[in-house]
Design a protein around this motif. Structure first.
Motif, PDB file in Angstrom:
ATOM      1  N   THR A  25       0.838  -1.197   0.000  1.00  0.00           N
ATOM      2  CA  THR A  25       0.000   0.000   0.000  1.00  0.00           C
ATOM      3  C   THR A  25       0.879   1.257   0.000  1.00  0.00           C
ATOM      4  O   THR A  25       0.623   2.199  -0.756  1.00  0.00           O
ATOM      5  CB  THR A  25      -0.940  -0.003   1.220  1.00  0.00           C
ATOM      6  OG1 THR A  25      -1.759  -1.176   1.164  1.00  0.00           O
ATOM      7  CG2 THR A  25      -1.821   1.231   1.254  1.00  0.00           C
ATOM      8  N   ALA A  26       1.920   1.261   0.837  1.00  0.00           N
ATOM      9  CA  ALA A  26       2.836   2.405   0.874  1.00  0.00           C
ATOM     10  C   ALA A  26       3.464   2.620  -0.500  1.00  0.00           C
ATOM     11  O   ALA A  26       3.554   3.753  -0.988  1.00  0.00           O
ATOM     12  CB  ALA A  26       3.918   2.197   1.932  1.00  0.00           C
ATOM     13  N   LYS A  27       3.869   1.540  -1.146  1.00  0.00           N
ATOM     14  CA  LYS A  27       4.482   1.651  -2.475  1.00  0.00           C
ATOM     15  C   LYS A  27       3.489   2.221  -3.481  1.00  0.00           C
ATOM     16  O   LYS A  27       3.837   3.080  -4.304  1.00  0.00           O
ATOM     17  CB  LYS A  27       4.988   0.294  -2.950  1.00  0.00           C
ATOM     18  CG  LYS A  27       5.669   0.365  -4.298  1.00  0.00           C
ATOM     19  CD  LYS A  27       6.204  -0.985  -4.727  1.00  0.00           C
ATOM     20  CE  LYS A  27       6.873  -0.861  -6.089  1.00  0.00           C
ATOM     21  NZ  LYS A  27       7.403  -2.151  -6.524  1.00  0.00           N
ATOM     22  N   ALA A  28       2.231   1.758  -3.429  1.00  0.00           N
ATOM     23  CA  ALA A  28       1.206   2.261  -4.359  1.00  0.00           C
ATOM     24  C   ALA A  28       0.978   3.759  -4.165  1.00  0.00           C
ATOM     25  O   ALA A  28       0.834   4.506  -5.141  1.00  0.00           O
ATOM     26  CB  ALA A  28      -0.098   1.487  -4.186  1.00  0.00           C
ATOM     27  N   ILE A  29       0.952   4.210  -2.922  1.00  0.00           N
ATOM     28  CA  ILE A  29       0.743   5.639  -2.637  1.00  0.00           C
ATOM     29  C   ILE A  29       1.931   6.457  -3.142  1.00  0.00           C
ATOM     30  O   ILE A  29       1.758   7.492  -3.792  1.00  0.00           O
ATOM     31  CB  ILE A  29       0.513   5.873  -1.127  1.00  0.00           C
ATOM     32  CG1 ILE A  29      -0.810   5.235  -0.685  1.00  0.00           C
ATOM     33  CG2 ILE A  29       0.525   7.369  -0.799  1.00  0.00           C
ATOM     34  CD1 ILE A  29      -0.975   5.133   0.824  1.00  0.00           C
ATOM     35  N   VAL A  30       3.140   5.994  -2.856  1.00  0.00           N
ATOM     36  CA  VAL A  30       4.342   6.710  -3.299  1.00  0.00           C
ATOM     37  C   VAL A  30       4.396   6.746  -4.825  1.00  0.00           C
ATOM     38  O   VAL A  30       4.695   7.785  -5.425  1.00  0.00           O
ATOM     39  CB  VAL A  30       5.613   6.075  -2.687  1.00  0.00           C
ATOM     40  CG1 VAL A  30       6.870   6.640  -3.329  1.00  0.00           C
ATOM     41  CG2 VAL A  30       5.639   6.292  -1.177  1.00  0.00           C
TER      42      VAL A  30
END
Length: 190
Positions: free
Chosen positions: A159-164
């Motif tokens: 999820t963090a990667k998708a947001i970044v």
């Protein structure tokens, strides 16, 4: 009947856990399928990060760990504030969970050229460096026995990667001298 109520409670806990997993997966899928659909606005990143970190400082302290902040004041960025707060929360949550006992978690936020750098590091024994690239894979768990006790679904870093990525940035991790570091580099203009 005592066993029956425990069984019912166990089923209810599993249903809640599965509902949370489904909701998290739906959110992640939407982010990946509809990049850039949320409006970006200017916000004070420094304030958002410090506010987000406050709850983790108490959690770290309750576990005998320390959270150290180094946040460049007055940093403004264009982006989705709630998403950036979520990235910081995911990374801090992982850091508190997996920090070695008595360790210090470091959160650094600064401007580097036209980019914002968010870096979170903590001492973490026994990291298999060959597995580091897989940490951002959905459902990946570096140590399933530890993850069961700490909760989670194995999709936080995805999820963090998708947001970044939605902010046209990149996120990475590295492990050196017993310290694991997660770094998000995000264009300041989003």
């Amino acid at each position: 009947t005592g066993g029956s109520s425990e069984w019912t409670e166990s089923i209810q806990n599993q249903v809640r856990r599965l509902s949370g997993l489904v909701q998290s997966l739906l959110t992640l899928s939407r982010m990946e399928e509809e990049p850039g659909t949320l409006p970006f606005t200017d916000f004070v990143l420094s304030d958002a990060v410090e506010e987000t970190a406050q709850s983790f400082a108490a959690l770290a302290q309750s576990q005998g760990k320390t959270l150290s902040l180094s946040v460049q004041p007055g940093l403004v960025m264009k982006g989705e504030e709630s998403g950036i707060r979520q990235v910081v929360s995911i990374l801090l949550d992982n850091a508190v969970k997996y920090c070695d006992p008595g360790g210090t978690i470091r959160l650094d936020v600064s401007q580097r050229g036209r980019n914002i750098c968010i870096s979170i590091s903590n001492p973490c024994s026994g990291v298999d460096t060959a597995q580091l690239p897989r940490y951002f894979d959905r459902f990946f768990r570096a140590d399933s026995s530890r993850d069961r006790s700490t909760g989670g679904y194995g999709i936080g870093l995805s999820t963090a990667k998708a947001i970044v990525t939605r902010h046209r940035g990149r996120i990475s991790n590295r492990y050196a001298a017993g310290i694991i570091t997660f770094t998000a580099i995000i264009p300041q203009a989003g």
